[in-house]
Design a protein around this motif. Structure first.
Motif, mmCIF file in Angstrom:
data_model
loop_
_atom_site.group_PDB
_atom_site.id
_atom_site.type_symbol
_atom_site.label_atom_id
_atom_site.label_comp_id
_atom_site.label_asym_id
_atom_site.label_seq_id
_atom_site.Cartn_x
_atom_site.Cartn_y
_atom_site.Cartn_z
ATOM 1 N N SER A 78 25.706 17.654 46.776
ATOM 2 C CA SER A 78 25.538 16.159 46.782
ATOM 3 C C SER A 78 25.357 15.216 45.282
ATOM 4 O O SER A 78 26.319 14.470 45.060
ATOM 5 N N LYS A 79 24.593 15.884 44.649
ATOM 6 C CA LYS A 79 23.984 15.144 43.299
ATOM 7 C C LYS A 79 25.184 15.695 42.360
ATOM 8 O O LYS A 79 25.439 14.777 41.766
ATOM 9 N N PRO A 80 25.809 16.716 42.233
ATOM 10 C CA PRO A 80 26.860 16.924 41.343
ATOM 11 C C PRO A 80 28.126 16.158 41.636
ATOM 12 O O PRO A 80 28.894 15.604 40.889
ATOM 13 N N PHE A 81 28.065 15.790 42.953
ATOM 14 C CA PHE A 81 29.362 14.969 43.363
ATOM 15 C C PHE A 81 29.145 13.666 42.698
ATOM 16 O O PHE A 81 29.991 13.132 42.273
ATOM 17 N N LYS A 82 27.835 13.171 42.935
ATOM 18 C CA LYS A 82 27.753 11.687 42.769
ATOM 19 C C LYS A 82 27.655 11.541 41.075
ATOM 20 O O LYS A 82 28.337 10.611 40.724
ATOM 21 N N PHE A 83 27.090 12.496 40.217
ATOM 22 C CA PHE A 83 27.086 12.681 38.967
ATOM 23 C C PHE A 83 28.501 12.660 38.352
ATOM 24 O O PHE A 83 29.034 12.025 37.399
ATOM 25 N N GLY A 84 29.229 13.404 38.952
ATOM 26 C CA GLY A 84 30.615 13.802 38.493
ATOM 27 C C GLY A 84 31.279 12.605 38.750
ATOM 28 O O GLY A 84 32.246 12.046 37.706
ATOM 29 N N PHE A 85 31.462 11.955 39.943
ATOM 30 C CA PHE A 85 32.115 10.543 40.042
ATOM 31 C C PHE A 85 31.725 9.641 38.985
ATOM 32 O O PHE A 85 32.513 8.826 38.402
ATOM 33 N N ALA A 86 30.159 9.591 38.669
ATOM 34 C CA ALA A 86 29.813 8.419 37.656
ATOM 35 C C ALA A 86 30.234 8.760 36.289
ATOM 36 O O ALA A 86 30.707 7.880 35.744
ATOM 37 N N PHE A 87 30.371 10.020 35.955
ATOM 38 C CA PHE A 87 30.851 10.277 34.487
ATOM 39 C C PHE A 87 32.235 10.167 34.508
ATOM 40 O O PHE A 87 32.786 9.746 33.337
ATOM 41 N N PHE A 88 33.014 10.361 35.621
ATOM 42 C CA PHE A 88 34.349 10.193 35.417
ATOM 43 C C PHE A 88 34.718 8.836 35.397
ATOM 44 O O PHE A 88 35.644 8.551 34.340
ATOM 45 N N ALA A 89 34.088 7.931 36.269
ATOM 46 C CA ALA A 89 34.471 6.578 35.920
ATOM 47 C C ALA A 89 33.981 5.850 34.639
ATOM 48 O O ALA A 89 34.677 5.203 34.093
ATOM 49 N N TYR A 90 32.660 6.079 34.424
ATOM 50 C CA TYR A 90 32.209 5.635 33.124
ATOM 51 C C TYR A 90 32.945 6.333 32.033
ATOM 52 O O TYR A 90 33.229 5.520 30.920
ATOM 53 N N GLY A 91 33.049 7.551 31.756
ATOM 54 C CA GLY A 91 33.786 8.014 30.726
ATOM 55 C C GLY A 91 35.090 7.371 30.390
ATOM 56 O O GLY A 91 35.538 7.114 29.155
ATOM 57 N N LEU A 92 36.025 7.341 31.395
ATOM 58 C CA LEU A 92 37.260 6.699 31.327
ATOM 59 C C LEU A 92 37.076 5.186 30.761
ATOM 60 O O LEU A 92 37.866 4.786 29.753
ATOM 61 N N SER A 93 36.105 4.433 31.373
ATOM 62 C CA SER A 93 35.962 3.138 30.953
ATOM 63 C C SER A 93 35.713 2.858 29.267
ATOM 64 O O SER A 93 35.947 2.121 28.755
ATOM 65 N N LEU A 94 34.482 3.782 28.964
ATOM 66 C CA LEU A 94 34.162 3.531 27.764
ATOM 67 C C LEU A 94 35.155 4.218 26.608
ATOM 68 O O LEU A 94 35.531 3.749 25.676
ATOM 69 N N ALA A 95 35.952 4.954 27.004
ATOM 70 C CA ALA A 95 36.994 5.514 26.266
ATOM 71 C C ALA A 95 38.025 4.444 26.115
ATOM 72 O O ALA A 95 38.728 4.285 24.898
ATOM 73 N N TRP A 96 38.385 3.875 27.156
ATOM 74 C CA TRP A 96 39.372 2.809 27.352
ATOM 75 C C TRP A 96 38.833 1.454 26.357
ATOM 76 O O TRP A 96 39.458 0.980 25.475
ATOM 77 N N LEU A 97 37.550 1.387 26.401
ATOM 78 C CA LEU A 97 37.025 0.288 25.419
ATOM 79 C C LEU A 97 36.940 0.339 24.152
ATOM 80 O O LEU A 97 37.197 -0.362 23.388
ATOM 81 N N LEU A 98 36.635 1.752 23.623
ATOM 82 C CA LEU A 98 36.695 2.081 22.320
ATOM 83 C C LEU A 98 37.985 2.190 21.590
ATOM 84 O O LEU A 98 38.056 1.912 20.265
ATOM 85 N N SER A 99 38.912 2.487 22.351
ATOM 86 C CA SER A 99 40.391 2.369 21.774
ATOM 87 C C SER A 99 40.712 0.759 21.539
ATOM 88 O O SER A 99 41.726 0.754 20.625
ATOM 89 N N HIS A 100 40.091 -0.381 21.939
ATOM 90 C CA HIS A 100 40.423 -1.655 21.609
ATOM 91 C C HIS A 100 39.582 -2.138 20.452
ATOM 92 O O HIS A 100 39.707 -3.388 20.215
ATOM 93 N N MET A 101 38.575 -1.406 20.213
ATOM 94 C CA MET A 101 37.809 -2.092 18.986
ATOM 95 C C MET A 101 38.559 -2.243 17.654
ATOM 96 O O MET A 101 39.359 -1.161 17.549
#
Length: 351
Positions: A78-101
């Motif tokens: 359960s915990k790896p699933f929740k952490f995995g989802f969180a890092f998937f969503a936030y990693g992509l968001s931050l990667a997109w954000l930094l490309s716009h700087m």
């Protein structure tokens, strides 16, 4: 064709009003929501982190029906699933954000890389502990595995610091149109608060020493818990959030994923602008995003307030319900006033 040109190319091939796909893609590109910005690619280490998180989340979900081991009543996966989802969503968001700087891009790349590396290590030790059938957080055993896990957790504050550093960097530049700039600034502020809430757990959660049995039948000494008023609590399905006491993991989750909510809102507004003339002004879309962020911030603050009072998220009292209503109504009123003014301006211009 390079991925950076997908939305721009679609827009270029569809000029006629009958081509809805071209118009909608053009609106998204105009709003700065294209796959890349100015030909720049997404931050690759963060994309790699997101892929890692997504893969582990899917594998964990697939393993749950076949692995009956549990920790405090939840699957060990359960915990790896929740952490995995969180890092998937936030990693992509931050990667997109930094490309716009547009400024301090090299500094942003370095800070983003530090975030990706520390996150990957943190995530990896959580997965390792779960695979071993034991607790990762609050574990006081002196096994080699747990010593490695706790050593990795010592670097977790870097996640908050690097995220806050990126938030500071974007304060001094305009990224995309006003709506995208609002998304990035407010989203990073919310995620930084969400990360801080995770550290706050250690300060306000029950810290009484206790023992629990892990999935291997071993007695494990634990030095704390996630809950306020009930260290372990009876968790909700999948999330594990306590239904018998306060739980700061709720505010951690809400804050961390605020940026995805705001990105979704900005994309929706950009698509609606193809049919609503009053939404084509980026000042209007930016104002709507800001009002939504204000309401979201209010909800985040109220979940913290609930948790520190030992109140379960699923059982709000009258004061909490009134506070939630005030946050939502404030945001709704701000959006309504913004929309009304924008419609009047659009009608005047059309006349």
């Amino acid at each position: 064709m390079r991925s950076g040109g997908i939305l721009h190319s679609v827009r270029g091939m569809n000029h006629t009003p009958s081509s809805a796909a071209g118009v909608l893609a053009g609106r998204a590109a105009d709003a700065g929501l294209a796959l890349t910005h100015g030909g720049r690619r997404w931050h690759r280490p963060l994309v790699a982190l997101a892929v890692f998180g997504g893969a582990v989340a899917l594998c964990s979900l697939a393993a749950m029906p076949f692995d009956d081991r549990t920790l405090l009543g939840d699957s060990v996966w359960s915990k790896p699933f929740k952490f995995g989802f969180a890092f998937f969503a936030y990693g992509l968001s931050l990667a997109w954000l930094l490309s716009h700087m547009t400024k301090l891009r090299r500094t942003g790349w370095v800070v983003g890389t530090v975030f990706a590396v520390v996150s990957a290590v943190d995530f990896a030790v959580v997965v390792a502990a779960a695979a071993a059938g034991t607790f990762s957080h609050f574990n006081d055993t002196d096994t080699v595995l747990n010593q490695v896990v706790q050593l990795a957790f010592d670097f977790v504050p870097l996640l908050f610091l690097t995220n806050a550093a990126i938030a500071v960097l974007v304060l001094f530049q305009r990224i995309g149109d006003r709506a995208v700039t609002a998304v990035i600034r407010w989203g990073l502020a919310l995620s930084s608060l969400g990360m801080f809430a995770a550290f706050f757990i250690l300060a306000v959660a029950e810290q009484h020493d206790r023992t629990r049995t892990d999935a291997n039948g071993d007695t494990i000494p634990l030095s704390g818990g996630h809950g306020v008023g009930d260290p372990d609590g009876n968790g909700m399905v999948l999330t594990g959030w306590s239904t018998t006491g306060g739980d700061l993991r709720v505010s951690h989750f809400i804050g961390l994923h605020g940026i995805q909510v705001l990105i979704g809102l900005a994309m929706l507004l950009s698509l609606l602008a193809a049919r609503r003339a009053w939404l084509r002004d980026d000042r209007v879309r930016g104002a709507i995003v800001r009002w939504a962020a204000v309401g979201y911030l209010g909800v985040f603050a109220i979940t913290v307030w609930q948790a520190v009072r030992g109140q379960a998220f699923t059982a709000p009292d009258a004061a909490s319900l009134a506070a939630y209503a005030a946050a939502v109504l404030t945001a709704a009123a701000g959006v309504a006033v913004t929309a009304a003014r924008a419609r009047r301006r659009a009608s005047t211009a059309a006349a």
